[in-house]
Enzyme design. Structure first.
Site, PDB file in Angstrom:
ATOM      1  N   ARG A 129       0.711  -1.306   0.053  1.00  0.00           N
ATOM      2  CA  ARG A 129      -0.038  -0.020  -0.110  1.00  0.00           C
ATOM      3  C   ARG A 129       0.859   1.155  -0.147  1.00  0.00           C
ATOM      4  NH1 ARG A 129      -3.978  -0.879   4.905  1.00  0.00           N
ATOM      5  NH2 ARG A 129      -2.600  -2.642   5.178  1.00  0.00           N
ATOM      6  N   GLY A 173       3.807 -14.952   5.544  1.00  0.00           N
ATOM      7  CA  GLY A 173       3.260 -14.788   6.563  1.00  0.00           C
ATOM      8  C   GLY A 173       3.981 -14.464   7.903  1.00  0.00           C
ATOM      9  N   GLN A 218      13.847 -13.978   4.627  1.00  0.00           N
ATOM     10  CA  GLN A 218      12.675 -14.840   4.441  1.00  0.00           C
ATOM     11  C   GLN A 218      12.169 -14.579   2.779  1.00  0.00           C
ATOM     12  OE1 GLN A 218       9.189 -13.009   5.768  1.00  0.00           O
ATOM     13  NE2 GLN A 218       8.093 -15.049   5.979  1.00  0.00           N
TER      14      GLN A 218
HETATM   15  C1  UD1 Z   1      -0.820  -8.934  11.536  1.00  0.00           C
HETATM   16  C2  UD1 Z   1      -1.520 -10.001  12.398  1.00  0.00           C
HETATM   17  C3  UD1 Z   1      -2.746  -9.083  13.187  1.00  0.00           C
HETATM   18  C4  UD1 Z   1      -2.426  -7.764  13.851  1.00  0.00           C
HETATM   19  C5  UD1 Z   1      -1.787  -6.989  12.980  1.00  0.00           C
HETATM   20  C6  UD1 Z   1      -1.089  -5.805  13.628  1.00  0.00           C
HETATM   21  C7  UD1 Z   1      -1.048 -12.106  11.526  1.00  0.00           C
HETATM   22  C8  UD1 Z   1      -1.527 -13.139  10.950  1.00  0.00           C
HETATM   23  N1  UD1 Z   1      -1.871 -10.913  11.821  1.00  0.00           N
HETATM   24  O1  UD1 Z   1      -1.416  -8.466  10.500  1.00  0.00           O
HETATM   25  O2  UD1 Z   1      -3.595 -10.063  13.834  1.00  0.00           O
HETATM   26  O3  UD1 Z   1      -3.643  -7.300  14.054  1.00  0.00           O
HETATM   27  O4  UD1 Z   1      -0.484  -7.640  12.524  1.00  0.00           O
HETATM   28  O5  UD1 Z   1      -0.751  -5.027  13.115  1.00  0.00           O
HETATM   29  O6  UD1 Z   1       0.161 -12.012  12.289  1.00  0.00           O
HETATM   30  N2  UD1 Z   1       5.934  -9.630   7.777  1.00  0.00           N
HETATM   31  C9  UD1 Z   1       7.156 -10.482   7.481  1.00  0.00           C
HETATM   32  N3  UD1 Z   1       6.967 -11.491   6.543  1.00  0.00           N
HETATM   33  C10 UD1 Z   1       5.793 -11.699   6.309  1.00  0.00           C
HETATM   34  C11 UD1 Z   1       4.658 -11.089   6.329  1.00  0.00           C
HETATM   35  C12 UD1 Z   1       4.700  -9.907   7.218  1.00  0.00           C
HETATM   36  O7  UD1 Z   1       8.074 -10.210   7.802  1.00  0.00           O
HETATM   37  O8  UD1 Z   1       5.839 -12.716   5.294  1.00  0.00           O
HETATM   38  C13 UD1 Z   1       6.016  -8.572   8.727  1.00  0.00           C
HETATM   39  C14 UD1 Z   1       5.673  -7.348   7.947  1.00  0.00           C
HETATM   40  O9  UD1 Z   1       6.928  -6.659   7.476  1.00  0.00           O
HETATM   41  C15 UD1 Z   1       5.373  -6.485   9.106  1.00  0.00           C
HETATM   42  C16 UD1 Z   1       4.872  -7.427  10.144  1.00  0.00           C
HETATM   43  O10 UD1 Z   1       5.426  -8.671   9.895  1.00  0.00           O
HETATM   44  O11 UD1 Z   1       6.154  -5.625   9.755  1.00  0.00           O
HETATM   45  C17 UD1 Z   1       3.294  -7.496   9.867  1.00  0.00           C
HETATM   46  O12 UD1 Z   1       2.625  -7.934   8.822  1.00  0.00           O
HETATM   47  P1  UD1 Z   1       1.488  -7.461   7.996  1.00  0.00           P
HETATM   48  O13 UD1 Z   1       1.523  -7.975   6.836  1.00  0.00           O
HETATM   49  O14 UD1 Z   1       1.438  -5.954   8.060  1.00  0.00           O
HETATM   50  O15 UD1 Z   1       0.429  -8.151   9.128  1.00  0.00           O
HETATM   51  P2  UD1 Z   1      -1.146  -7.651   9.133  1.00  0.00           P
HETATM   52  O16 UD1 Z   1      -1.979  -8.497   7.991  1.00  0.00           O
HETATM   53  O17 UD1 Z   1      -1.475  -6.435   9.467  1.00  0.00           O
HETATM   54 CA    CA Z   2      -0.064  -4.420   8.882  1.00  0.00          CA
END
Ligand code: UD1
Ligand code: CA
Length: 458
Positions: free
Chosen positions: A23, A85, A80
């Site tokens: 986004r 996720g 990663q």
């Molecule tokens: C996640 C949570 C959600 C919470 C929210 C808070 C999960 C499944 N969901 O959702 O419950 O309310 O955060 O902000 O955990 N990231 C990685 N590798 C990945 C995916 C994400 O390093 O494969 C990191 C992202 O860079 C980020 C963080 O993890 O810093 C959160 O990822 P994001 O995709 O924003 O999670 P949400 O869908 O917002």
């Molecule tokens: Ca997020």
């Protein structure tokens, strides 16, 4: 020992920062977008350091090389790829987690407002309750797309349900997951393999550990915090809001420490800047990078100071100062430009349209009007006349100019470097100085030659 200062050196922090940040609509990885001059991921690294945790492990993925470069050696990194996720992200870090660390703390790279106090509260309640897993929840005005916290009749957290998978009843839950977790290391390492990918998109949810713990009747704990602390930055509008919040935080801290800001909403000070008490900052001023400003200075309006050290009682009006060192009681501007390596000693006066680069101006020296000094070593109480130029560049190399104490450089003098001018010397208006000038000598003309009068009367 003061409780606040307890080091959590048994805590291994893992920062999740691999996500793409779609986004943001950017070529730059999300966690490298800056807030108050610092990349977002840096806030998480500093949060870990501020509680005395071990050197953090940062999970990188999207734009890995750029993120790695920005992090440098402040943290370990693991790659990663692909990004499947939050659970998958922690799985990649598993091999680097020392089983002897008592607690694993998970932070996000896009949550820059989380305070050390809140992290300490989470760790304290986690250890006190002897939980296997603890998390920070919050109750935002708009729970939006956050994961919903599902509790049983006894108030125990039994599940976290992502918005897109939630039932209408669950979507009505106001309490949500911040994403900030801590775990008993032993428990975490034994449970991570139980995470299963979601059918369809194949993502591993870190939040699934909550329901696994609940099924096993293992102890969990939650603590809550203000929405403002766990704001995640996902798009440019949130980035601008975060910038404003961070600016307010920085400006308030400075004002409470004795700095006057005439209009804090229009004063832009980055996180790494220090300012002494009784300094006064006018609006439209930008203070950036590693800048230190002393006491009782007046800066602005419309000044920009970057990576510079400024002494006490310095006045800067509408000028650009980059990589400069400025001693006490100097005044600058309006409309001057100090560049890298400019060093102004005590009491120097810089007026308007002056440019100084890689040059030292000795105590009390004056450069009042449009002029350029580059690669110059200038003594004390020298007068630099209007229109003076050090011709320091021959098209290939830069050459030095030196000027001794008490020398008077007449208006429109061109100093063709390399050239040395002695002390108590003088150049006439319009002189083009191509040869060294002796102490007490007066030169004038094109090219400049010594006058009959050998000594300048002062
Ligand atoms: C996640 C949570 C959600 C919470 C929210 C808070 C999960 C499944 N969901 O959702 O419950 O309310 O955060 O902000 O955990 N990231 C990685 N590798 C990945 C995916 C994400 O390093 O494969 C990191 C992202 O860079 C980020 C963080 O993890 O810093 C959160 O990822 P994001 O995709 O924003 O999670 P949400 O869908 O917002
Ligand atoms: Ca997020």
């Amino acid at each position: 020992m003061n409780h606040e200062e307890t080091d959590h050196d048994n805590v291994q922090c893992v920062i999740l920062a691999a996500g793409q940040g779609t986004r943001m609509k950017s070529d730059r990885p999300k966690v490298l977008h800056q807030i108050a001059g610092k990349p977002m991921v840096q806030y998480a690294i500093e949060a870990a350091a501020s509680i005395g945790a071990r050197r953090p492990i940062v999970v990188i993925g999207h734009g890995a090389e750029q993120v790695q470069n920005a992090i440098g050696d402040r943290a370990d990194t693991v790659l990663q790829s692909p990004q499947l996720g939050t659970g998958h992200a922690l799985l990649q870090a598993r091999a680097k987690i020392d089983p002897a660390a008592e607690t694993v703390l998970v932070l996000y790279g896009d949550t820059p407002f989380l305070s050390a106090e809140t992290i300490r509260r989470l760790l304290d309640s986690h250890l006190a309750a002897q939980s296997v897993l603890s998390l920070i929840t919050f109750t935002p005005g708009d729970p939006a797309l956050y994961g919903r916290i599902v509790r049983d009749a006894g108030g125990r957290v039994v599940d976290i349900v992502e918005y897109k998978e939630a039932t209408p009843e669950q979507r009505a839950i106001r309490e949500v997951n911040s994403g900030i977790f801590c775990y008993q290391t032993r428990w975490l390492l034994s449970q991570l393999d139980r995470l299963q990918p979601r059918a369809g998109h194949g993502e591993y949810y870190l939040t699934d550990l909550v329901s696994l713990a609940a099924q096993d009747k293992a102890r969990t704990a939650t603590c809550s915090c203000d929405e403002a602390e766990v704001l995640g930055i996902n798009d440019r509008a949130q980035l601008a809001a975060a910038e404003r919040l961070m600016r307010e935080t920085i400006n308030t801290r400075l004002m409470l420490s004795g700095v006057t800001l005439i209009d804090p909403a229009h004063t832009y000070i980055e996180a790494g800047v220090t300012i002494g008490p009784d300094s006064l900052i006018y609006p439209g001023t930008h203070l950036r990078g590693k800048t230190a400003i002393g006491r009782a200075c007046t800066i602005g309006p419309n000044a920009m100071v970057e990576d510079s050290t400024i002494g006490d009682r310095v006045e800067i009006v509408a000028s650009l100062i980059e990589g400069a060192t400025i001693e006490d009681d100097v005044d600058i501007g309006p409309f001057s430009h100090l560049r890298r390596g400019a060093h102004l000693c005590t009491g120097v006066h810089i007026g308007n349209f002056a440019e100084v680069k890689d040059s030292t101006l000795g105590p009390g020296t004056k450069q009042g009007h449009f002029s350029y000094l580059g690669n110059a070593a200038i003594g004390a109480n020298v007068n630099i006349g209007a229109g003076t130029i050090t011709c320091n560049y021959d098209g290939q190399r830069k050459h030095p100019t030196t000027i001794g104490d008490n020398t008077f450089i007449g208006s429109d003098t061109l100093l063709v470097a390399p050239v040395n001018i002695g002390h108590d010397a003088q150049t006439g208006a319009g002189a083009v100085v191509t040869h060294d000038v002796a102490d007490h000598e007066l030169v004038y003309g094109v090219p400049a030659r010594p006058a009959k009068r050998a000594t300048r009367n002062e």
